[in-house]
Design a protein around this motif. Structure first.
Motif, mmCIF file in Angstrom:
data_model
loop_
_atom_site.group_PDB
_atom_site.id
_atom_site.type_symbol
_atom_site.label_atom_id
_atom_site.label_comp_id
_atom_site.label_asym_id
_atom_site.label_seq_id
_atom_site.Cartn_x
_atom_site.Cartn_y
_atom_site.Cartn_z
ATOM 1 N N LEU A 1 0.749 -1.270 -0.060
ATOM 2 C CA LEU A 1 -0.027 0.033 0.087
ATOM 3 C C LEU A 1 0.985 1.427 0.066
ATOM 4 O O LEU A 1 1.887 1.475 0.661
ATOM 5 C CB LEU A 1 -0.902 -0.028 1.150
ATOM 6 N N SER B 1 -10.289 13.129 1.976
ATOM 7 C CA SER B 1 -11.104 12.266 2.419
ATOM 8 C C SER B 1 -10.537 10.997 3.435
ATOM 9 O O SER B 1 -8.899 11.150 3.605
ATOM 10 C CB SER B 1 -11.543 11.396 1.504
ATOM 11 N N ASN B 2 -11.306 10.218 3.991
ATOM 12 C CA ASN B 2 -10.643 9.228 4.922
ATOM 13 C C ASN B 2 -9.684 8.364 4.049
ATOM 14 O O ASN B 2 -9.808 7.960 2.933
ATOM 15 C CB ASN B 2 -11.968 8.129 5.312
ATOM 16 N N GLY B 3 -8.555 8.023 4.773
ATOM 17 C CA GLY B 3 -7.497 7.344 4.047
ATOM 18 C C GLY B 3 -6.640 8.193 3.088
ATOM 19 O O GLY B 3 -5.978 7.391 2.422
ATOM 20 N N LYS C 1 -3.479 11.762 5.439
ATOM 21 C CA LYS C 1 -3.047 12.947 6.436
ATOM 22 C C LYS C 1 -2.454 12.631 7.428
ATOM 23 O O LYS C 1 -1.425 13.100 7.968
ATOM 24 C CB LYS C 1 -4.438 13.592 6.620
#
Ligand SMILES: Nc1ncnc2c1ncn2[C@@H]1O[C@H](COP(=O)(O)OP(=O)(O)OP(=O)(O)O)[C@@H](O)[C@H]1O
Ligand SMILES: [Mg+2]
Lengths: 341, 265
Positions: free
Chosen positions: B34, B55-57, B60
Motif C-alpha cells: 500500500l 477524505s478518509n485514508g 493525512k
C-alpha cells in the motif's frame, strides 16, 4: 493511583500502621531466636530487596526482567573476586570502603547494559531476552574457571569488621539488612513521585506519547535499569555475606524465577509488596517442608502462586486491599475510600 | 539551552532559522504494497496557518507521522526550521519546537489535567531525570496552570483525565501541544466528535494561538478549515491534489466534485 501531589507523601507517611510496623521490625531481635532473626528475618529482607529492584522496574517501568538476580549475583562474585575468599582464587583484598561502592556501581552498570540490550523489546519479549541473559551468565560462570572459578565458585566471603562489630552475627546482620531494605524502600517510594519517577510511569503507560512530548524513552528505561541495579547489587553483596559463598547454583534460573514469584505474589503496585512476598516465600520454604517433603516444595509454591494470582492479580497487597474494607466496617470510611478509588 | 524559550527568544530563533517552518521533499510512505504517501512536497512558512483536507485514508495522519518521526517516511527528506531532521527521532524534533496532537486522544488517563500538562512542559525543558520532587513553586507547575487556563480547563485541572468529557480531552490534547515554546504544531482533526458548542470553543482556542506559531490543521469540516487557514493543501490517495488559498480551493471545480463526492462515502 499514581498522583503527583508533592504533599501527598508527607501526609501518608505518618500513618499509625507505618509506626507499628517500624517498631515491630526494630524490636523483633529482642524476642526472636537466632534462627528467626537470621534465617527468616534477615533473609526475607534480602530477598525482598532483590525483589524490590524488580518491583521498581516492573511496577513503575512496565519492564519485567528476569536478570535481577544476575545483577545481584554479579555483585556477589565481584565481592569474592576483589575482596577476600577462602578458596585461594583471586581475592585481591581491596579495602571495604573501595570495594563496596565499586561493586555496587559495577552491578548498576551491568544492569544498565542489560537494560540497553532489552529495552527495545516489550512484554513477553523482555522476559525472554532477560531470561536468555540470566541463563547465559549462569552457564558462563559454571564453565569459566579463570574469573568465576567454575562449578565450585567461591566460599569464605565475609563482611569486614567495621566499628569492631561482627556483622555476620545474627543481630548486627539483621539490623544491617533492615537498614538497607528500609533505605531502598523509602528511596523507591520517594522516587515514584519525583520528576523522573513520574516520567518512568508515564513511559510505562504511553511510551509513544512520551516520545512526542520530547522524552527519550530509551534513556528513561535504561536509567531505570541502572537504578534497579543499585538496589540489586547492594542486595547481592548482602546475600553473599549471608551465604558466605557464591556459586553458579546461587544464580540459577530457578532462583531467578523465585524472585519473580516473590515480587508478583507480594504485589507490584507498591514497594512494600516484594517484602510481603519475600516473607511469605521464606516462611513457606522453611516450614512447608515440615508438612511435605522437599521434592514437593516447588509444587506448593506453584499452587500458592496460582491461587494468589487467580484471586488477586495485584498479589497479596491487592488481596489485603480487598479484604480491608470488610474488616473496618465503618460505613463512612468505606464509602469515602471507594469514591476515591 | 536554557529552560524553556520565552517568546522573544522564539521569535529571534525563528528569524535566524530562515523562512520556512517546514519543508517536505518527495516524501513517500509504503505499508507493504500500500502506498499511503507518494511524492509529497510541501512547505509551510514560519507563522503560517495551513489546513490539510482530504477524505478518509487520504494519508493525512501518515503525513503527520512522517513529519514528527512517529513513523519514518520510506523515502524523502524532512526539514524543520531549515534543519534536516529526517534522521532524528521524534523527541529530538519535539525539542526543536515541533508539537502534535493525535486524532485519537493519547493522554495519561490516570493523571490529572495539571500533571499531564506538567509532563508536557518538562519534556521540552531540562531536568527530565531529576530525582527530586517538583517543588510547590516549580516554574513548570506554573506554566502548566497557565496552559490549563489557555485551553479552558482550569475548572477541572485536578480531575483525572479519564473522567473528562471527550471535548475536554480534545482540549487537553491541544494544551499538551502548546507546552514549552512551540514553533510548529500539527493538529490532527482536533474537532472530531465535538458538539457545535465545543467546536466554537475550539476555534476560539485556535485563534488565540500566538501569531509566530505556525500550524497545520487536519480538518474534515471544510467550513472550520477554510475559516482559520491561510493556505490549504488538498490530499487524495496519498498525493497532493491541490494547493492554494482558501478561496482558490473553495471555488475549485475539481475539489468540489471530489470532496462532495467522497463526503458521503
Ligand atoms: N500502520 C499502518 N499500517 C498499515 N496501513 C496503514 C497504517 N497507517 C495507515 N495505513 C493506511 O494508510 C492509508 C492512509 O491512512 P491515514 O491514517 O494517513 O489516512 P487519513 O487521511 O488520516 O484518514 P482519516 O481521515 O480516516 O484519518 C490508509 O489506507 C490506511 O489504511
Ligand atoms: Mg487520520
Amino acid at each position: 493511583m499514581w498522583r503527583f501531589d508533592p504533599d501527598s507523601f508527607r501526609a501518608s507517611q505518618v500513618r499509625p500502621g507505618v509506626i507499628v510496623v517500624a517498631v515491630a521490625l526494630l524490636a523483633y531481635p529482642l524476642i526472636a531466636t537466632n534462627f528467626f532473626i537470621f534465617q527468616i528475618g534477615a533473609y526475607s529482607l534480602l530477598l525482598g530487596t532483590v525483589a524490590l529492584s524488580l518491583m521498581m522496574l516492573a511496577g513503575y517501568g512496565g519492564m519485567v526482567s528476569l536478570a535481577q538476580l544476575t545483577v545481584a549475583g554479579f555483585g556477589g562474585y565481584m565481592m569474592a573476586i576483589f575482596g577476600t575468599n577462602s578458596v585461594d582464587v583471586h581475592g585481591f583484598g581491596w579495602p571495604w570502603w573501595v570495594l563496596i561502592p565499586s561493586v555496587i556501581l559495577a552491578s548498576a552498570t551491568l544492569s544498565a547494559l542489560i537494560g540497553a540490550i532489552s529495552v527495545r523489546t516489550e512484554g513477553i519479549y523482555t522476559i525472554m531476552i532477560t531470561l536468555a541473559i540470566a541463563v547465559a551468565f549462569f552457564y558462563f560462570t559454571r564453565q569459566n574457571y579463570a574469573a568465576f572459578n567454575g562449578f565450585t565458585g567461591f566460599a569464605g566471603v565475609e563482611p569486614p569488621q567495621v566499628f569492631g562489630v561482627n556483622w555476620r552475627a545474627p543481630v548486627p546482620f539483621y539490623y544491617l539488612a533492615l537498614a538497607i531494605a528500609a533505605f531502598f524502600y523509602f528511596a523507591v517510594l520517594y522516587g515514584s513521585r519525583t520528576t523522573y519517577g513520574l516520567a518512568l510511569q508515564a513511559v510505562r503507560d504511553n511510551s509513544r506519547r512520551m516520545n512526542s512530548l520530547g522524552y527519550d524513552v530509551t534513556a528513561i528505561r535504561v536509567f531505570a535499569y541502572f537504578l534497579s541495579g543499585l538496589i540489586a547489587g547492594t542486595a547481592g553483596i548482602m546475600l553473599v555475606w549471608f551465604n558466605g559463598r557464591i556459586s553458579p547454583g546461587s544464580i540459577s534460573v530457578s532462583v531467578a524465577i523465585d524472585i519473580l514469584v516473590i515480587a508478583v505474589v507480594g504485589g507490584l503496585r507498591h514497594p512494600i509488596g516484594p517484602f510481603i512476598g519475600a516473607l511469605a516465600f521464606v516462611l513457606l520454604e522453611n516450614f512447608a517442608i515440615d508438612l511435605i517433603d522437599r521434592e514437593r516444595f516447588n509444587t506448593v509454591i506453584g499452587l500458592v502462586f496460582l491461587f494468589i494470582i487467580f484471586f488477586s492479580p495485584d498479589g497479596i497487597l491487592g488481596l489485603w486491599e480487598r479484604i480491608r474494607p470488610h474488616l473496618m466496617r465503618k460505613p463512612n470510611v468505606a464509602r469515602s475510600d471507594g469514591a476515591r478509588k | 539551552m536554557n529552560k524553556t524559550l520565552n517568546r522573544a527568544d522564539a521569535l529571534s530563533l525563528l528569524q535566524s532559522s530562515g523562512q520556512y517552518a517546514l519543508e517536505l521533499e518527495a516524501i513517500s510512505r509504503h505499508f507493504g504494497a500500500l502506498v499511503a504517501l507518494a511524492d509529497i512536497n510541501l512547505s509551510v512558512k514560519a507563522g503560517e496557518r495551513h489546513a490539510v483536507l482530504g477524505s478518509n485514508g487520504a494519508g493525512k495522519t501518515t503525513l503527520f507521522n512522517a513529519i514528527t518521526g512517529d513513523f519514518a517516511p520510506t523515502t524523502g527528506r524532512v526539514r524543520l526550521f531549515g534543519e534536516d531532521v529526517t534522521d532524528l527521532p521524534a523527541y529530538e524534533r519535539i525539542r526543536r519546537g515541533l508539537r502534535r496532537t493525535y486524532q485519537i486522544s493519547l493522554l495519561f488517563e490516570n493523571l490529572s489535567v495539571l500533571d499531564n500538562l506538567y509532563l508536557a512542559c518538562r519534556g521540552v525543558s531540562r531536568n527530565r531525570f531529576a530525582l527530586r520532587r517538583p517543588r510547590r513553586d516549580d516554574a513548570l507547575m506554573a506554566s502548566a496552570e497557565t496552559l490549563a487556563a489557555a485551553v479552558h480547563l482550569e475548572t477541572v485541572r485536578d480531575t483525572p483525565v479519564g473522567e473528562l468529557s471527550h471535548g475536554q480531552q480534545r482540549q487537553l490534547e491541544i494544551g499538551l501541544a502548546l507546552s514549552g515554546a512551540p514553533r510548529l504544531i500539527l493538529f490532527d482533526e482536533p474537532a472530531a466528535g465535538l458538539s457545535p458548542g465545543e467546536r466554537a470553543e475550539l476555534v476560539d482556542i485556535l485563534n488565540s494561538i500566538p501569531s509566530h506559531i505556525a500550524y497545520i490543521l487536519i480538518e474534515h469540516d471544510m467550513d472550520v478549515a477554510l475559516r482559520v487557514a491561510e493556505r490549504v493543501t488538498m490530499m487524495h490517495n496519498g498525493r497532493v491534489f491541490k494547493q492554494g488559498t482558501p478561496d482558490e480551493i473553495e471555488n475549485d471545480a475539481q475539489v468540489q466534485e471530489l470532496y462532495l463526492g467522497d463526503h458521503h462515502g
